[in-house]
Enzyme design. Structure first.
Site, PDB file in Angstrom:
ATOM      1  N   ALA A   1       0.996  -1.115  -0.224  1.00 39.74           N
ATOM      2  CA  ALA A   1      -0.354   0.212   0.164  1.00 39.74           C
ATOM      3  C   ALA A   1       0.946   1.529   0.254  1.00 39.74           C
ATOM      4  O   ALA A   1       2.027   1.393   0.599  1.00 39.74           O
ATOM      5  CB  ALA A   1      -0.870  -0.347   0.878  1.00 39.74           C
ATOM      6  N   ASP A   2       0.434   2.371  -0.372  1.00 36.58           N
ATOM      7  CA  ASP A   2       1.013   3.467  -0.189  1.00 36.58           C
ATOM      8  C   ASP A   2      -0.059   4.689  -0.961  1.00 36.58           C
ATOM      9  O   ASP A   2      -0.583   4.699  -0.664  1.00 36.58           O
ATOM     10  CB  ASP A   2       1.831   3.909  -1.262  1.00 36.58           C
ATOM     11  CG  ASP A   2       3.046   5.247  -2.283  1.00 36.58           C
ATOM     12  OD1 ASP A   2       3.581   4.447  -0.508  1.00 36.58           O
ATOM     13  OD2 ASP A   2       2.919   6.396  -2.452  1.00 36.58           O
TER      14      ASP A   2
END
Length: 211
Positions: A78-79
């Site tokens: 995730a970012d």
């Protein structure tokens, strides 16, 4: 009915304590890995494309770090990006940079984008989630006082909505957990497709397995 964590094979490809806490909140058993991914936005790459690419690369690196391919193993990457218009707001370099960011966000809406990628050896699920956040009108004294707490230093956009930064927020439209760093309403359907359990009794009792 609660699930058993015995067969879970989820790798969290992130060093973020907030993402780990969100997984623990819904009692998902996982093992954390911290693969190295270069976070440099390519020329001409939109913020949306950039954040999704990083999520994919983190998931792929997490799966690679596990070694031999295993059909039951999944990696979660995730970012998160904070956007003021088209401007990507990174972690503040110093107080002057932080103050500039806070003044830009004062009294207006900004976007928080989180890309999530759940990658297995044969399949991959991805989502991009946007939340709109409006700050209160902030003065210089409030900005300095928040900086002095030390909380903004490691936060994209310079604030943590799950912490002291909640006092900056006037309203939110969309997913709260997205702003923290992992949109659970997007993630849970992915977990179900991958047959990764949540609401696991042992994990709930222990607060999450986070080696």
């Amino acid at each position: 009915m609660r699930n058993s964590p015995a067969d879970s094979r989820l790798l969290l490809a992130s060093s973020s304590p907030r993402r780990a806490q969100l997984l623990a909140q819904i009692a998902v058993p996982f093992t954390r890995v911290a693969p190295s991914v270069v976070e440099i936005r390519a020329e001409g790459e939109t913020p949306q494309d950039y954040v999704q690419r990083l999520a994919r690369e983190k998931a792929a690196a997490g799966l690679e770090a596990a070694g031999a391919p295993d059909a039951s193993l999944w990696a979660l990457g995730a970012d998160t990006l904070v956007l003021a218009g088209d401007r990507v707001l990174e972690k503040p370099r110093d107080f002057a940079d932080f103050e500039s960011t806070m003044l830009a966000l004062s009294g207006v809406e900004h976007s928080v984008l989180t890309a999530v990628c759940l990658r297995g050896s044969e399949r991959q699920f991805s989502r991009l989630v946007e939340t709109r956040v409006r700050f209160r009108h902030l003065n210089h004294e409030q900005i300095r006082a928040y900086w002095d707490t030390g909380e903004p230093l490691d936060k994209a956009g310079g604030y943590g909505i799950q912490g002291l930064g909640a006092a900056l927020v006037e309203s939110i439209s969309g997913s709260y957990s997205n702003v923290v760093g992992l949109p659970l309403e997007a993630l849970v359907p992915m977990l179900e497709k991958a047959a990764i359990p949540y609401w696991c009794e042992e994990t709930a009792l222990s607060g999450g397995r986070q080696p």
